[in-house]
Design a protein around this motif. Structure first.
Motif, PDB file in Angstrom:
ATOM      1  N   ILE A 254       0.842  -1.199   0.000  1.00  0.00           N
ATOM      2  CA  ILE A 254       0.000   0.000   0.000  1.00  0.00           C
ATOM      3  C   ILE A 254       0.874   1.245   0.000  1.00  0.00           C
ATOM      4  CG2 ILE A 254      -1.631   1.379   1.352  1.00  0.00           C
ATOM      5  CD1 ILE A 254      -2.920  -1.219   2.280  1.00  0.00           C
ATOM      6  N   LEU A 255       1.896   1.253   0.860  1.00  0.00           N
ATOM      7  CA  LEU A 255       2.788   2.412   0.928  1.00  0.00           C
ATOM      8  C   LEU A 255       3.526   2.616  -0.391  1.00  0.00           C
ATOM      9  CD1 LEU A 255       4.016   4.707   2.470  1.00  0.00           C
ATOM     10  CD2 LEU A 255       5.638   3.096   3.514  1.00  0.00           C
ATOM     11  N   ARG A 256       3.984   1.541  -0.970  1.00  0.00           N
ATOM     12  CA  ARG A 256       4.672   1.640  -2.255  1.00  0.00           C
ATOM     13  C   ARG A 256       3.735   2.210  -3.329  1.00  0.00           C
ATOM     14  NH1 ARG A 256       8.618  -2.598  -5.214  1.00  0.00           N
ATOM     15  NH2 ARG A 256       8.258  -1.954  -7.365  1.00  0.00           N
ATOM     16  N   TYR A 257       2.497   1.785  -3.304  1.00  0.00           N
ATOM     17  CA  TYR A 257       1.524   2.280  -4.272  1.00  0.00           C
ATOM     18  C   TYR A 257       1.356   3.797  -4.140  1.00  0.00           C
ATOM     19  CZ  TYR A 257      -3.100   3.410  -6.146  1.00  0.00           C
ATOM     20  OH  TYR A 257      -4.143   4.009  -6.816  1.00  0.00           O
ATOM     21  N   PHE A 258       1.180   4.288  -2.917  1.00  0.00           N
ATOM     22  CA  PHE A 258       0.961   5.718  -2.726  1.00  0.00           C
ATOM     23  C   PHE A 258       2.214   6.541  -3.026  1.00  0.00           C
ATOM     24  CE2 PHE A 258      -2.779   4.584   0.052  1.00  0.00           C
ATOM     25  CZ  PHE A 258      -3.713   5.139  -0.810  1.00  0.00           C
ATOM     26  N   ILE A 259       3.368   5.990  -2.763  1.00  0.00           N
ATOM     27  CA  ILE A 259       4.597   6.712  -3.107  1.00  0.00           C
ATOM     28  C   ILE A 259       4.745   6.813  -4.619  1.00  0.00           C
ATOM     29  CG2 ILE A 259       7.118   6.490  -3.085  1.00  0.00           C
ATOM     30  CD1 ILE A 259       6.908   5.722  -0.147  1.00  0.00           C
ATOM     31  N   GLN A 260       4.291   5.789  -5.323  1.00  0.00           N
ATOM     32  CA  GLN A 260       4.299   5.873  -6.786  1.00  0.00           C
ATOM     33  C   GLN A 260       3.295   6.930  -7.260  1.00  0.00           C
ATOM     34  OE1 GLN A 260       4.432   2.159  -8.942  1.00  0.00           O
ATOM     35  NE2 GLN A 260       3.186   2.982 -10.615  1.00  0.00           N
ATOM     36  N   VAL A 261       2.128   6.971  -6.620  1.00  0.00           N
ATOM     37  CA  VAL A 261       1.124   7.987  -6.953  1.00  0.00           C
ATOM     38  C   VAL A 261       1.697   9.386  -6.723  1.00  0.00           C
ATOM     39  CG1 VAL A 261      -1.097   8.979  -6.255  1.00  0.00           C
ATOM     40  CG2 VAL A 261      -0.862   6.501  -6.528  1.00  0.00           C
ATOM     41  N   HIS A 294      14.636   6.755  -7.785  1.00  0.00           N
ATOM     42  CA  HIS A 294      14.871   5.865  -8.920  1.00  0.00           C
ATOM     43  C   HIS A 294      13.574   5.389  -9.578  1.00  0.00           C
ATOM     44  CE1 HIS A 294      18.777   5.435  -6.769  1.00  0.00           C
ATOM     45  NE2 HIS A 294      19.238   5.436  -8.011  1.00  0.00           N
ATOM     46  N   LEU A 295      12.438   5.738  -8.993  1.00  0.00           N
ATOM     47  CA  LEU A 295      11.156   5.234  -9.474  1.00  0.00           C
ATOM     48  C   LEU A 295      10.848   5.625 -10.924  1.00  0.00           C
ATOM     49  CD1 LEU A 295       8.701   3.567  -8.734  1.00  0.00           C
ATOM     50  CD2 LEU A 295       7.684   5.611  -7.703  1.00  0.00           C
ATOM     51  N   PRO A 296      11.083   6.872 -11.346  1.00  0.00           N
ATOM     52  CA  PRO A 296      10.784   7.216 -12.750  1.00  0.00           C
ATOM     53  C   PRO A 296      11.543   6.338 -13.745  1.00  0.00           C
ATOM     54  CG  PRO A 296      11.102   9.203 -11.465  1.00  0.00           C
ATOM     55  CD  PRO A 296      11.510   8.059 -10.587  1.00  0.00           C
ATOM     56  N   LEU A 297      12.809   6.049 -13.444  1.00  0.00           N
ATOM     57  CA  LEU A 297      13.614   5.212 -14.339  1.00  0.00           C
ATOM     58  C   LEU A 297      13.091   3.785 -14.348  1.00  0.00           C
ATOM     59  CD1 LEU A 297      16.084   5.335 -16.203  1.00  0.00           C
ATOM     60  CD2 LEU A 297      17.480   4.606 -14.251  1.00  0.00           C
ATOM     61  N   ARG A 298      12.719   3.275 -13.180  1.00  0.00           N
ATOM     62  CA  ARG A 298      12.187   1.922 -13.091  1.00  0.00           C
ATOM     63  C   ARG A 298      10.882   1.803 -13.854  1.00  0.00           C
ATOM     64  NH1 ARG A 298      12.622   0.140  -6.838  1.00  0.00           N
ATOM     65  NH2 ARG A 298      11.705  -1.747  -7.721  1.00  0.00           N
ATOM     66  N   LEU A 299      10.027   2.810 -13.743  1.00  0.00           N
ATOM     67  CA  LEU A 299       8.761   2.790 -14.461  1.00  0.00           C
ATOM     68  C   LEU A 299       8.960   2.883 -15.968  1.00  0.00           C
ATOM     69  CD1 LEU A 299       6.607   5.111 -12.148  1.00  0.00           C
ATOM     70  CD2 LEU A 299       6.438   2.626 -12.383  1.00  0.00           C
ATOM     71  N   TYR A 300       9.979   3.620 -16.377  1.00  0.00           N
ATOM     72  CA  TYR A 300      10.295   3.751 -17.801  1.00  0.00           C
ATOM     73  C   TYR A 300      10.673   2.399 -18.396  1.00  0.00           C
ATOM     74  CZ  TYR A 300      12.921   4.940 -22.018  1.00  0.00           C
ATOM     75  OH  TYR A 300      13.404   4.990 -23.300  1.00  0.00           O
ATOM     76  N   PHE A 301      11.587   1.697 -17.733  1.00  0.00           N
ATOM     77  CA  PHE A 301      12.023   0.391 -18.235  1.00  0.00           C
ATOM     78  C   PHE A 301      10.919  -0.660 -18.106  1.00  0.00           C
ATOM     79  CE2 PHE A 301      16.351   2.139 -17.621  1.00  0.00           C
ATOM     80  CZ  PHE A 301      16.814   1.914 -18.915  1.00  0.00           C
ATOM     81  N   TYR A 302      10.059  -0.501 -17.092  1.00  0.00           N
ATOM     82  CA  TYR A 302       8.926  -1.417 -16.949  1.00  0.00           C
ATOM     83  C   TYR A 302       7.964  -1.246 -18.118  1.00  0.00           C
ATOM     84  CZ  TYR A 302       4.715  -3.609 -15.073  1.00  0.00           C
ATOM     85  OH  TYR A 302       3.599  -4.384 -14.899  1.00  0.00           O
ATOM     86  N   GLY A 303       7.766   0.005 -18.546  1.00  0.00           N
ATOM     87  CA  GLY A 303       6.905   0.261 -19.684  1.00  0.00           C
ATOM     88  C   GLY A 303       7.445  -0.352 -20.960  1.00  0.00           C
ATOM     89  N   ILE A 304       8.761  -0.285 -21.160  1.00  0.00           N
ATOM     90  CA  ILE A 304       9.397  -0.900 -22.327  1.00  0.00           C
ATOM     91  C   ILE A 304       9.234  -2.415 -22.281  1.00  0.00           C
ATOM     92  CG2 ILE A 304      11.634  -1.351 -23.442  1.00  0.00           C
ATOM     93  CD1 ILE A 304      12.488   1.455 -22.641  1.00  0.00           C
TER      94      ILE A 304
END
Length: 310
Positions: A254-261, A294-304
């Motif tokens: 849950i915490l990880r989800y909100f930090i991503q939000v 580091h979350l934006p970079l992780r999300l970028y590679f996850y999208g790829i």
């Protein structure tokens, strides 16, 4: 003679003369008739009162009030005023531009007659333009129970809890009210507070409410990035996290989800506000700060990776 439990319908309204009469007519069409409808006008300037006058004069179950200065302007304040006026055993919130299925009250009251549940959730559909009156009157449906174990799905909107898609036993609102500083996500915050307290309910797989899609709704404004609605959502997230922390229900996921939000709410400093609520050790805080950085970079590679996987 059996005494039928009364349902209190709370309807807040503000300059909705174009739609409110159709909403009222859907209440009059209910198969369950033991109800009262508390209409709270939030200080509108159109002719809503004039349009409603014939109904108010003919049916004593409708009661019309102007929000008093004791409650803040806005939907939460108007609903809180309604909550302080209700006399029914069960409470449900209807919006002033939507339409209720004729069996809405009947089926919810039936489910709430079971002693082990305190609320009944159902399906809410949406429509645009003119509503097509073609109801399914079947009483055959599946169901499942909901409690604090479902809180993550509720908070992630995987298990939707729309404001007009739940009937509650009155006890659920003892010492609980909508946060009046919220102009968006106020029901999401309050309902998660109720369910996280240990309240158990049932969800039935039947459409019993129809939300009208139009640009002037609160949800429409939120998705157009209205700053008041976005700021309110950020505040609601902080309130939810604080409540879950107090109840020891704030899981890692849950915490990880909100930090991503929080990435989408940088202008409201949501990440820093979350960190301040958590009261972490220096090591724990550093871990989350590194995760966020580091979350934006992780999300970028996850999208790829998702595109390649397809």
């Amino acid at each position: 003679m059996e005494v039928m439990p009364k349902v209190s319908i709370v309807m807040a309204t503000y300059n909705r003369s174009e739609f409110i009469l159709e909403s009222i007519q859907s209440i009059l069409a209910q198969t369950y008739q033991e109800w009262e409808c508390i209409i709270i006008d939030d200080g509108g300037t159109d002719n809503t009162r004039e349009i409603l006058s014939p109904v108010l004069n003919q049916d004593f179950r409708f009661k019309y009030f102007i929000r008093t200065p004791n409650y803040k302007k806005g939907l939460p304040g108007s609903r809180n005023y309604g909550l302080d006026l209700v006399k029914g055993d069960y409470i449900i919130f209807f919006d002033d531009d939507d339409i209720a299925h004729p069996q809405n009250l009947e089926l919810c009251v039936f489910e709430l007659s079971k002693k082990d549940v305190s609320f009944c959730r159902y399906i809410r559909d949406v429509f645009s333009g003119d509503f097509i009156y073609n109801y399914d009157y079947s009483k055959l449906y599946t169901s499942f129970y909901i409690d604090h174990n479902n809180i993550e799905s509720i908070l992630k909107n995987e298990l939707l809890f729309n404001s007009c898609a739940v009937m509650w036993k009155k006890k659920c609102f003892e010492n609980r009210r909508f946060e009046e500083d919220l102009m968006y996500a106020e029901e999401w915050e309050l309902y998660s507070r109720i369910i996280s307290s240990g309240t158990k309910g049932i969800s039935i797989n039947k459409s019993l409410f129809y939300g009208r899609k139009h640009p002037n709704s609160n949800t429409g404004e939120f998705f157009r990035n209205d700053p008041i609605r976005r700021s309110s959502n950020a505040y609601a997230i902080c309130l939810v996290i604080s409540n879950l922390k107090k109840r020891k229900l704030l899981s890692y996921t849950i915490l990880r989800y909100f930090i991503q939000v929080a990435l989408g709410y940088k202008e409201y400093k949501l990440f820093e506000r979350i960190i301040n609520i958590l009261d972490l050790t220096k090591i724990e805080e550093l871990k989350w700060r590194l995760f966020y950085a580091h979350l934006p970079l992780r999300l970028y590679f996850y999208g790829i990776w998702k595109k390649v996987k397809k």
